[in-house]
Motif scaffolding. Structure first.
Motif, PDB file in Angstrom:
ATOM      1  N   SER A 542       0.860  -1.182   0.000  1.00  0.00           N
ATOM      2  CA  SER A 542       0.000   0.000   0.000  1.00  0.00           C
ATOM      3  C   SER A 542       0.892   1.226   0.000  1.00  0.00           C
ATOM      4  N   PHE A 543       1.004   1.904  -1.140  1.00  0.00           N
ATOM      5  CA  PHE A 543       1.744   3.170  -1.128  1.00  0.00           C
ATOM      6  C   PHE A 543       1.033   4.054  -0.096  1.00  0.00           C
ATOM      7  N   HIS A 544       1.770   4.873   0.653  1.00  0.00           N
ATOM      8  CA  HIS A 544       1.162   5.595   1.790  1.00  0.00           C
ATOM      9  C   HIS A 544      -0.312   5.926   1.530  1.00  0.00           C
ATOM     10  N   PRO A 545      -1.202   5.329   2.323  1.00  0.00           N
ATOM     11  CA  PRO A 545      -2.619   5.325   1.932  1.00  0.00           C
ATOM     12  C   PRO A 545      -3.482   6.473   2.469  1.00  0.00           C
ATOM     13  N   GLY A 546      -2.907   7.339   3.325  1.00  0.00           N
ATOM     14  CA  GLY A 546      -3.666   8.521   3.728  1.00  0.00           C
ATOM     15  C   GLY A 546      -4.541   8.346   4.958  1.00  0.00           C
ATOM     16  N   THR A 547      -5.424   9.316   5.124  1.00  0.00           N
ATOM     17  CA  THR A 547      -6.282   9.415   6.317  1.00  0.00           C
ATOM     18  C   THR A 547      -7.004   8.117   6.646  1.00  0.00           C
ATOM     19  N   MET A 548      -7.545   7.466   5.624  1.00  0.00           N
ATOM     20  CA  MET A 548      -8.384   6.287   5.841  1.00  0.00           C
ATOM     21  C   MET A 548      -7.644   4.986   5.533  1.00  0.00           C
ATOM     22  N   GLY A 549      -6.334   5.063   5.540  1.00  0.00           N
ATOM     23  CA  GLY A 549      -5.534   3.877   5.235  1.00  0.00           C
ATOM     24  C   GLY A 549      -5.818   2.722   6.184  1.00  0.00           C
ATOM     25  N   GLY A 550      -6.024   3.021   7.453  1.00  0.00           N
ATOM     26  CA  GLY A 550      -6.243   1.964   8.440  1.00  0.00           C
ATOM     27  C   GLY A 550      -7.486   1.145   8.148  1.00  0.00           C
ATOM     28  N   PRO A 551      -8.654   1.789   8.080  1.00  0.00           N
ATOM     29  CA  PRO A 551      -9.869   1.022   7.775  1.00  0.00           C
ATOM     30  C   PRO A 551      -9.788   0.305   6.428  1.00  0.00           C
ATOM     31  N   ALA A 552      -9.165   0.967   5.448  1.00  0.00           N
ATOM     32  CA  ALA A 552      -9.064   0.328   4.122  1.00  0.00           C
ATOM     33  C   ALA A 552      -8.271  -0.970   4.224  1.00  0.00           C
ATOM     34  N   LEU A 553      -7.128  -0.914   4.892  1.00  0.00           N
ATOM     35  CA  LEU A 553      -6.280  -2.110   4.983  1.00  0.00           C
ATOM     36  C   LEU A 553      -6.941  -3.175   5.849  1.00  0.00           C
ATOM     37  N   ALA A 554      -7.581  -2.736   6.924  1.00  0.00           N
ATOM     38  CA  ALA A 554      -8.253  -3.715   7.791  1.00  0.00           C
ATOM     39  C   ALA A 554      -9.356  -4.440   7.016  1.00  0.00           C
ATOM     40  N   GLU A 555     -10.129  -3.694   6.238  1.00  0.00           N
ATOM     41  CA  GLU A 555     -11.200  -4.339   5.455  1.00  0.00           C
ATOM     42  C   GLU A 555     -10.619  -5.312   4.430  1.00  0.00           C
ATOM     43  N   LEU A 556      -9.506  -4.933   3.841  1.00  0.00           N
ATOM     44  CA  LEU A 556      -8.875  -5.831   2.862  1.00  0.00           C
ATOM     45  C   LEU A 556      -8.365  -7.094   3.538  1.00  0.00           C
ATOM     46  N   LEU A 557      -7.723  -6.930   4.681  1.00  0.00           N
ATOM     47  CA  LEU A 557      -7.170  -8.098   5.370  1.00  0.00           C
ATOM     48  C   LEU A 557      -8.281  -9.030   5.827  1.00  0.00           C
ATOM     49  N   MET A 558      -9.387  -8.439   6.248  1.00  0.00           N
ATOM     50  CA  MET A 558     -10.470  -9.268   6.788  1.00  0.00           C
ATOM     51  C   MET A 558     -11.436  -9.752   5.720  1.00  0.00           C
ATOM     52  N   GLY A 559     -11.248  -9.270   4.497  1.00  0.00           N
ATOM     53  CA  GLY A 559     -12.086  -9.762   3.409  1.00  0.00           C
ATOM     54  C   GLY A 559     -13.391  -9.012   3.234  1.00  0.00           C
ATOM     55  N   ASP A 560     -13.550  -7.911   3.938  1.00  0.00           N
ATOM     56  CA  ASP A 560     -14.736  -7.073   3.688  1.00  0.00           C
ATOM     57  C   ASP A 560     -14.575  -6.310   2.378  1.00  0.00           C
ATOM     58  N   ALA A 561     -13.343  -6.248   1.912  1.00  0.00           N
ATOM     59  CA  ALA A 561     -13.072  -5.666   0.587  1.00  0.00           C
ATOM     60  C   ALA A 561     -12.015  -6.554  -0.067  1.00  0.00           C
ATOM     61  N   SER A 562     -11.988  -6.540  -1.401  1.00  0.00           N
ATOM     62  CA  SER A 562     -10.985  -7.362  -2.114  1.00  0.00           C
ATOM     63  C   SER A 562      -9.947  -6.461  -2.754  1.00  0.00           C
ATOM     64  N   PRO A 563      -8.699  -6.890  -2.734  1.00  0.00           N
ATOM     65  CA  PRO A 563      -7.661  -6.068  -3.361  1.00  0.00           C
ATOM     66  C   PRO A 563      -7.906  -5.952  -4.867  1.00  0.00           C
ATOM     67  N   SER A 564      -7.622  -4.772  -5.398  1.00  0.00           N
ATOM     68  CA  SER A 564      -7.759  -4.603  -6.852  1.00  0.00           C
ATOM     69  C   SER A 564      -6.696  -3.674  -7.414  1.00  0.00           C
ATOM     70  N   GLY A 565      -5.733  -3.239  -6.588  1.00  0.00           N
ATOM     71  CA  GLY A 565      -4.681  -2.354  -7.079  1.00  0.00           C
ATOM     72  C   GLY A 565      -3.723  -3.093  -7.994  1.00  0.00           C
ATOM     73  N   ARG A 566      -3.105  -2.347  -8.887  1.00  0.00           N
ATOM     74  CA  ARG A 566      -2.118  -2.896  -9.821  1.00  0.00           C
ATOM     75  C   ARG A 566      -0.864  -2.030  -9.771  1.00  0.00           C
ATOM     76  N   THR A 567       0.299  -2.655  -9.904  1.00  0.00           N
ATOM     77  CA  THR A 567       1.542  -1.895  -9.811  1.00  0.00           C
ATOM     78  C   THR A 567       1.612  -0.825 -10.918  1.00  0.00           C
ATOM     79  N   PRO A 568       1.736   0.440 -10.516  1.00  0.00           N
ATOM     80  CA  PRO A 568       1.852   1.508 -11.522  1.00  0.00           C
ATOM     81  C   PRO A 568       3.296   1.720 -11.936  1.00  0.00           C
TER      82      PRO A 568
END
Ligand code: NOJ
Length: 750
Positions: A542-568
């Motif tokens: 996760s390139f520095h993810p900002g204000t909401m980085g914590g909830p975003a990463l937690a949701e991804l780790l727990m499967g409430d969201a699925s990863p979809s980023g691609r290396t730029p």
């Protein structure tokens, strides 16, 4: 409190006087009216006032700036912080200066104002221009509420060397991806109606080639030949200018010996004459005087002359133009035409932004910072920017996980996760992964936290063994590592791309335990994490993810969201591979598939026994992670690629399609990518170039036909001699999940 009636009366008077007041403008277009107003106002200005418009100062105090503003010696101020200050300064300009010309207030609002979005490199990883546009809109709404109407963003420098700290500020290595993201950002800031008080002028930077700084060292010289400049470094600027960007900033580098701030070829020949840009050009900080440091000008007089004549309109802070402009005119070293050109360009932007009608900012309106909508968009952006690089099945975390060990210097570092360029971001409003995990798990799961290292550069290994013991009592280890925000961004280059401090040691020790190790990297650049990929059961980048980085990463780790980023950007195995990027040209001696590397080459081997091929004996031929790569929690199958015709003319449009199927058990998003290779050219061509992409979300078992329209004219490039055209011949195309894989389909342009 502001006396709005007085303000209006004065502004209206200024407006009329700036229009001349006696021409019937009713049959004119909006643009014609603006031109008329620009000309009329310009005709009333003294030379001093004109030079004043070309002068930008950094905010110090209202008292210190008052005399210069009253005397009409300032056109713009950067770095104001609140509406009250902006209004106080603006009152001086509008009420006390002779011609009542409002100031243009500016600031570096780079990836959010208060609500911080992922760093631009992370936003590049979303492959989602619409979301990037939304982020820019939110930044503009927040920033403009404090009176800022001009931001120094987007940075659309193509960056292919991760040693360069400013890679964090752009959208990566690819001209097409960067073009889309830059244009989306411009649209988000500016909106379709520039006079909207929430519209913020964009500044496309750094013009041009700055990202090619030799050896990845900031401010270093570049040596970009014209063809490469046109094919690789200019398109993203062109796209932003075409999207309506009102301003452009010169870059600090000299290219082939010519500093950008004194470069007529880029500022006049290309930007003005070829592209028809009619906004204004601002120098980067102190860059007119910087010409002296470069050894390109003898003194401030010479520097002012060279930058004005090259096409600079506004000088950021060094004051050489204001101080020397009149003498340069007297000495006939610059013409009044150049000054009028510059001032017209600046006034045009001020009129377009509606500053003459509406110079003030409402200090009484309710705060627009951190609204639920803004936070929601920032979280979505952080979710979409995270790239799953490896997963042996540990993610998403199972419901059976009851004891989680959270470690690492980035697990609870609210300031660091915001990344570079956050003048206004507040760590108090930032949610860290640790806070989010605790909140989401509640009492159901025991979350144990040990930072182990106090910050990313911490070399103290004394707490690692305690973490290893704790790991033995946990079901999973979540390690948050990476870079403090300070380690990337302007002037923050690195010659080593390994994890800093004792992070490698910490991960190595934890990776040896029987407890699965999930590594989350938060950084401003791709790091050389080959060892960590091997040691971890899963890696989320996760390139520095900002204000909401914590909830975003937690949701991804727990499967409430699925990863979809691609290396730029391409991830190197070793720093010595830099610059590394997928769109390299075909070389005469390409590497073989399975080259023998350093430690497998027999002692006493003959000079030519490795085949005289293009690869590193130690790092091999490949990147660690290719451009465009990213996994998710499901799998996708790509069908055969179909092409509308295998023979086309230059005026035709191709349709390329495939069938995408979600072959896994959960829904997921795939970024389907179209690459093309021009097999033979009048000059050698990149082995692949990204031409289109699309995010496609499918339910388990679902299939969808994915089609791309590709006008053959999109295959044009700057050929030999320097003509932009499509060269007939053989082409290949891939529809694939990243730049490395896929089966090509051939076609011929007749
Ligand atoms: C220098 C940086 O290079 C540029 O990106 C920034 O916008 C200006 N300073 C203004 O702060």
């Amino acid at each position: 409190m502001t006396n709005y009636k007085l303000v209006f009366a004065i502004t209206f008077a200024a407006l009329l006087s700036s229009c001349g007041g006696n021409k019937n403008t009713s049959s004119m277009t909006k643009e014609e009216i603006i031109e008329y107003r620009v000309d009329t106002l310009l005709s009333q200005m003294t030379l001093e006032e004109k030079l004043g418009q070309m002068n930008q100062l950094s905010f110090s105090s209202i008292e210190a700036l008052q005399p210069a503003i009253e005397a009409g010696k300032v056109g713009s101020i950067l770095n104001t912080e609140d509406a009250k200050t902006v209004n106080a300064l603006q009152h001086i300009a509008v009420e006390k200066s002779r011609l009542h010309i409002p100031l243009l207030m500016s600031r570096d609002v780079i990836h959010g104002f208060k609500t911080i979005f992922p760093i631009p490199l992370g936003q590049g990883a979303t492959f989602d221009p619409a979301l990037v546009q939304k982020g820019a809109r939110i930044a503009a709404v927040e920033a403009s509420s404090t009176g800022i109407r001009w931001t120094f963003s987007p940075m659309v420098d193509i960056a292919r060397d991760a040693r360069w700290g400013r890679m964090a500020e752009g959208y990566g290595e690819d001209p097409y991806l960067t073009s889309l993201m830059g244009a989306a950002t411009v649209r988000g800031y500016q909106t379709a109606d520039l006079s909207d008080p929430t519209a913020m002028a964009a500044c496309v930077k750094h013009f041009v080639g700055y990202g090619a700084a030799e050896s990845g060292l900031d401010y270093n010289s570049t040596f970009i030949p014209e063809r490469q400049l046109r094919n690789v470094y200019l398109p993203s600027f062109k796209a932003s200018v075409d999207a309506g960007a009102l301003t452009v900033m010169t870059s600090f580098n000299d290219n082939d010996g010519v500093p950008s701030t004194g470069n007529t070829f880029i500022l006049k020949d290309i930007l003005r004459n070829e592209w028809g840009f009619n906004g204004f050009v601002v120098t980067d900080w102190g860059s007119t005087s910087g010409l002296i440091v470069h050894g390109f000008a003898t003194d401030a007089y010479d520097a002012a002359m060279k930058s004005i004549n090259a096409g600079v309109d506004m000088e950021m802070v060094s004051g050489a133009i204001l101080a020397n402009g009149a003498k340069l005119i007297d000495d006939k070293r610059i013409s009044m035409g150049e000054i009028d050109r510059a001032v017209s360009n600046i006034l045009r932007v001020k009129f377009s932004l509606g500053l003459f009608e509406n110079p003030y900012t409402d200090e009484t309106s309710p705060s627009v910072m951190y609204t639920p909508d803004h936070l929601k968009a920032a979280k979505k952006s952080a979710i979409e920017s995270a790239i799953l690089l490896k997963n042996d099945g540990v993610l998403p975390l199972k419901k059976s996980v009851k004891r989680v060990l959270v470690v690492g210097p980035l697990a609870d570092a609210p300031y660091e996760q915001m990344g570079t360029w956050v003048f206004d971001g507040e760590k108090e409003h930032t949610i860290t992964p640790l806070a989010a995990l605790k909140e989401m798990y509640g009492d159901r799961v025991k979350v144990t936290y040990m930072s182990v290292l106090d910050y990313s550069r911490d070399r103290n290994t004394s707490k690692i063994s305690a973490a290893v013991s704790a790991a033995r009592r946990a079901d999973v280890i979540l390690a948050f590592v990476g870079e403090e925000s300070f380690l990337s961004g302007e002037a923050h280059c690195l010659a080593d791309l390994n994890l800093v401090g004792a992070q490698k040691e910490m991960l190595r020790a934890l990776g040896k335990t029987a407890t699965p190790l999930v590594t989350v990297v938060m950084a401003g650049r791709p790091l050389t994490i080959g060892d960590e990929l091997a040691e971890s059961a899963a890696v989320l980048y996760s390139f520095h993810p900002g204000t909401m980085g914590g909830p975003a990463l937690a949701e991804l780790l727990m499967g409430d969201a699925s990863p979809s980023g691609r290396t730029p950007v391409t991830f190197p195995r070793m720093v010595g591979q830099e610059p590394i990027y997928y769109a390299r040209h075909q070389v005469e001696r390409p590497a073989n598939e399975n080259e023998v590397l350093l430690y497998d080459i027999p002692v006493g081997s003959s000079q030519t026994s490795t085949g005289c091929r293009s690869f590193y004996l130690d790092a091999g031929k490949d990147a660690l992670v290719p451009f465009g790569f990213g996994l998710t929690y499901t799998t996708f199958k790509y069908g055969e690629v179909h092409i509308s015709s295998s023979e086309v003319g230059v005026k035709d449009t191709l349709t390329l399609s495939t069938t995408l199927t979600n072959t896994g058990k959960v829904a997921g998003t795939e970024v389907v990518q179209l690459y093309v290779q021009d097999c033979v050219g009048s000059v050698t061509r990149p082995m692949k170039e990204l031409k289109r992409f699309r995010r496609v979300t499918l339910q388990p078992g679902e299939s969808q036909k994915v089609s791309f329209q590709l006008p053959v004219s999109d295959l044009a490039y700057w050929t030999y001699p320097m003509v932009y055209k499509v060269e007939p011949g053989d082409f290949k195309a891939w529809i694939s999940p990243n730049s490395k894989v896929g089966t090509p389909i051939s076609f011929v342009v007749k």
